[in-house]
Design an enzyme around this catalytic site. Sequence first.
Site, PDB file in Angstrom:
ATOM      1  N   ARG A 235       1.108  -0.906  -0.149  1.00 11.73           N
ATOM      2  CA  ARG A 235      -0.018   0.423  -0.476  1.00 11.73           C
ATOM      3  C   ARG A 235       1.260   1.421  -0.247  1.00 11.73           C
ATOM      4  O   ARG A 235       1.667   1.274   1.107  1.00 11.73           O
ATOM      5  CB  ARG A 235      -1.006   0.010   0.877  1.00 11.73           C
ATOM      6  CG  ARG A 235      -1.587  -0.929   0.824  1.00 11.73           C
ATOM      7  CD  ARG A 235      -3.278   0.148   0.616  1.00 11.73           C
ATOM      8  NE  ARG A 235      -4.381  -1.486   0.117  1.00 11.73           N
ATOM      9  CZ  ARG A 235      -4.157  -2.169  -0.456  1.00 11.73           C
ATOM     10  NH1 ARG A 235      -3.509  -2.426  -2.100  1.00 11.73           N
ATOM     11  NH2 ARG A 235      -5.824  -3.209  -0.704  1.00 11.73           N
ATOM     12  N   HIS A 283      -0.915   1.457  -9.174  1.00  9.73           N
ATOM     13  CA  HIS A 283      -1.889   0.076  -8.024  1.00  9.73           C
ATOM     14  C   HIS A 283      -2.597  -0.879  -9.657  1.00  9.73           C
ATOM     15  O   HIS A 283      -4.102  -1.213  -9.493  1.00  9.73           O
ATOM     16  CB  HIS A 283      -2.724   1.083  -7.880  1.00  9.73           C
ATOM     17  CG  HIS A 283      -3.752  -0.352  -6.443  1.00  9.73           C
ATOM     18  ND1 HIS A 283      -4.123   0.687  -5.353  1.00  9.73           N
ATOM     19  CD2 HIS A 283      -3.682  -1.637  -6.428  1.00  9.73           C
ATOM     20  CE1 HIS A 283      -4.038  -0.333  -4.108  1.00  9.73           C
ATOM     21  NE2 HIS A 283      -3.940  -1.611  -4.493  1.00  9.73           N
TER      22      HIS A 283
END
Length: 320
Positions: A235, A283
Amino acid sequence: MTGSNKLPGVLIASGPWQAEPWADPFRRHQPQRPLMIWPDVPDPGAVHYVLAWKPPSEAFRDLPNLRAIFSLGAGVDHIVHVPDLPKVPVTRLVDGDLAQRMNEWVVLQVLLHHRQHLAYARQQAASLWREIAQPAAPEVRVGIMGYGELGRAAVSVLRPLGFNLAAWSRTPKDDADIQTYSGQDGLTPFLARTDILVVLLPLTDETRGILNRSLFERLARNGPLGGGVVINAGRGGLQVEADLIQALDAGYLVGASLDVFEPEPLPSSSPLWLHPKVVMTPHVAATSEADIQADVIFRAIRDFEAGQPLRNVVDVSRQY
Ligand code: NDP
C-alpha cells in the site's frame, strides 16, 4: 430467508469501481435475491451482506440485519478504519488469480532490477552498446516483507529463479523452507541481508510509514547491485515518499518499483513520476477482476448460507 421466498439481500458499495460486474453472478443465478447498489438502498432491512471497496461510512449505517462484509480486494485497510464499523465478520479476497497476477508483477520487477534494465534503457536511449557486469541470481538476496498469502506465493515463483530468499513477518514462522525473520527484533538482520526488498505488507497502524529513511539505511549496501532496491505492491501508506527520493538520490538505494501510492492517483506534481531510478504502475499489480472475484464472493455467501463458516475472515483489531 427473509419474507416468503426472498433470499437475504446484498448491498454493493464499490466506491470508484463499477458495481454492475459485481452484481452479475447474483443477478444470473439468484434473481430473487434483493440486490442494491449504494447509495440506492430502498430496503435497508433486507441487507445481510455488503460487498465493499473504499466504502463511505454511511454505507454501513442502519443495516439492522447485516451479517458480514466482503472486501472486494485482498486488503481491508479501506474498511477497518470506517468509523463505527458494524461488529460483523469482515472477509477479504484470497484467490489464485490474484496471487498469480501479483506473482507476475513481482517477478517482472525483481528481474528488471536484477538484470539492470533501467541502466540498459538509458544506454539504448544513447545508442550505447556496453555490457554491464551481471551477478548470478544466487548472489542476489531478495527479502520478502510480509510472508502471508501473497508473500508466500512470491517465494514460490522466485525460488526456481535461484535468488537467495528470506522473509519477514509479524509472527515467527516455523513452517518455512527459507530463512525467516519476525517482529521488530528481526527487522534489522532481515534488512542487513537484503539487496532487493519486495514489500507485500498490509497497511495498518503498525506498518504505516515503515518504508522510511531508517529502513532504507539498514538495507544491505555490500551486494552485487551496488545498493538496495525497494519494490512495493503493498500500500502507498507504507512508504514515505520524501525519504525514498532522498535515499535514491543519495545512492544507497539504486532503484524502486512502486505500484501503490498515497494518495492515488499520484498527483502529477510528485517527483516520483520523472525520477530516473523509479518504475511505476498505477495500482495494477493484482487487480480484483470482477468477472472472477464476484463468483468467489457469490460462492462464499452460498456456502455460508448452507452452514459453512466464512473463509478469510480478518482480525479487525489487527487491521489485516
Ligand atoms: P496476508 O494477510 O495474507 O499477509 C500479510 C503479511 O504481512 C503476513 O505475513 C503478516 O504477518 C505480515 N504483517 C502484517 N503486519 C505486520 C507487521 N506489523 N510487521 C511485520 N509483518 C506484518 O495478506 P496478503 O498477502 O493477501 O496481502 C498483503 C497485502 O498486499 C494486502 O493487505 C494489500 O495491501 C496488498 N495487495 C496489493 C495489491 C495490488 O494490486 N497492489 C493486490 C492485492 C493485495 P503474520 O504472518 O505474522 O500475520
